[in-house]
Enzyme design. Sequence first.
Site, PDB file in Angstrom:
ATOM      1  N   VAL A 119       0.836  -1.205   0.000  1.00 47.75           N
ATOM      2  CA  VAL A 119       0.000   0.000   0.000  1.00 47.75           C
ATOM      3  C   VAL A 119       0.872   1.256   0.000  1.00 47.75           C
ATOM      4  O   VAL A 119       1.938   1.298   0.612  1.00 47.75           O
ATOM      5  CB  VAL A 119      -0.966  -0.008   1.203  1.00 47.75           C
ATOM      6  N   HIS A 120       0.437   2.285  -0.732  1.00 46.38           N
ATOM      7  CA  HIS A 120       1.163   3.549  -0.790  1.00 46.38           C
ATOM      8  C   HIS A 120       0.193   4.670  -1.094  1.00 46.38           C
ATOM      9  O   HIS A 120      -0.774   4.483  -1.810  1.00 46.38           O
ATOM     10  CB  HIS A 120       2.278   3.480  -1.841  1.00 46.38           C
TER      11      HIS A 120
END
Length: 169
Positions: A119-120
């Site tokens: 996730v980013h």
Amino acid sequence: MASSLEPRRSEAAVDRLWSPWRHAYVTRDERTAGGCVFCDVDTPAAQALVLHTGRLAFVILNLYPYNGGHAMVVPKRHVEVARLTRLTEMALEEVYAPQGMNIGLNLGRPAGAGVVDHVHVHLVPRWNGDTNFMPVIGEVRVLPETLDTTAARVRPVLARLVAEQGAPR
Ligand SMILES: [Zn+2]
């Protein structure tokens, strides 16, 4: 109407809009081809784009930015993202004075995530009219400066903001 300024259509440019990070790193650094580009952030190619390395998360420029200043806050695990997202927003505001900003997550490949398992948070400075005919007709992004320049401008501002705010509690 048509002129030498008209952007050429490019498969690479189209791809860049939808899987910006993964495409770039698979082609640029073979070492990441089988792994996760965010877990492999210690590679020289990735470090050139890193704006800040926090205790639990880091801030890195998107190699194929949607707009000038397109940054991503990526957790080494999960915890420090909210704090660095706010500080990166402040740094981009200070450096680019955009008229707006998209901040968010692309979860899963159908939503446009290039790196699906790590996730980013994307931060994309926006200006009135920046989705004009060039990307719509030409499918090409016209960026005003190189990533090296963007990194050199944003890094010191983010470093100052992080120092002013102190270590995370
Ligand atoms: Zn990873």
